[in-house]
Design a protein around this motif. Sequence first.
Motif, short mmCIF file in Angstrom:
data_model
loop_
_atom_site.label_atom_id
_atom_site.label_comp_id
_atom_site.label_asym_id
_atom_site.label_seq_id
_atom_site.Cartn_x
_atom_site.Cartn_y
_atom_site.Cartn_z
N GLU A 89 0.79 -1.23 -0.14
CA GLU A 89 -0.02 -0.15 -0.33
C GLU A 89 1.17 1.62 -0.79
OE1 GLU A 89 -2.56 0.58 -0.95
OE2 GLU A 89 -4.34 -1.35 0.58
N LYS A 128 2.41 1.74 -3.35
CA LYS A 128 1.96 1.65 -4.70
C LYS A 128 1.45 3.14 -4.40
CE LYS A 128 -3.29 1.37 -5.90
NZ LYS A 128 -4.69 1.22 -5.50
N SER A 142 5.64 1.24 -8.15
CA SER A 142 4.34 1.70 -8.23
C SER A 142 3.28 0.45 -8.88
CB SER A 142 4.11 3.24 -8.12
OG SER A 142 4.69 4.15 -7.37
N ALA A 172 2.82 -3.07 -7.21
CA ALA A 172 2.45 -2.88 -6.05
C ALA A 172 1.10 -3.08 -5.68
CB ALA A 172 2.70 -1.59 -5.38
N ALA A 173 0.41 -2.75 -6.88
CA ALA A 173 -0.24 -2.30 -7.55
C ALA A 173 -1.53 -3.75 -8.06
CB ALA A 173 -1.26 -0.97 -8.67
#
Length: 258
Positions: free
Chosen positions: A16, A19, A97, A100-101
């Motif tokens: 989180e 991201k 990012s 991570a998403a």
Amino acid sequence: VRCMGQAADLLEAAMEEVKVDGARLLEEDFAMGIFDKLVNKLPPLSLYLTHMYEVKAMAVIGGGDKAFPFSALRAELFSPSSQTNKDSTVIATSLASVAAASILSELRDEKKATASYLSSLEGVFSWGQTSAIDHAAGMRKKASNDDAERAFGNLTSQLQFYGRVGLGSAGGVSQARANGDLSRGHERRSQKKKSSKGKVGTFHLLPEQMRLSLIAVAMKDAAAARKADQAALSRQRAAKQQKEKLAKERAAEAKTEE
């Protein structure tokens, strides 16, 4: 097994943050500390990390010194000396990012097993939904199904290599290899370990007459086993065809309704 749910929660929380800010993944304290709560709780994990970064070494070609490859890799990752690596920082943070998403999407996909380990989804196996009794029961249990996968891997190898071998025969070879049933106890040699005497398999520990009887029974039952294999494959094939037929009918009905 005991901390599987907590590991999933820690990974979710870290992703989180990444991201929102991909640069977080290039911060050594953050990236290497994602599972610190588990490292402090599980001595074997702490010993493993110490071994990988401080003990495990390899010889350097052309010299008598030894290097610590994972320690060097970690240093270059978080404090790069190579200009090429330095120049990749911007794109690395951007990709972090995105990654991570994607990881969060995969973790929370309720069609996958990981969702049942997340406290945020009140998963049945999550840390927040598991009682102290269940935690205690999970201690010293295997967290993977490697033993089962190894058997399936050997079975698949037999089928791929021999082509038309029966399922029963392929499964039998896989099981015999895994258990060492037919091992004659020959000396084993390894580059890392000294020679060791192998264990004699169960088959060769049996009296000669019993071994001969087992071989005779196997030869006698071979035809029936092949027939049973063919029947099982036919049923499987028929079930698959029926499933595909039903899927096509449902798709046709859905189009008609539209």
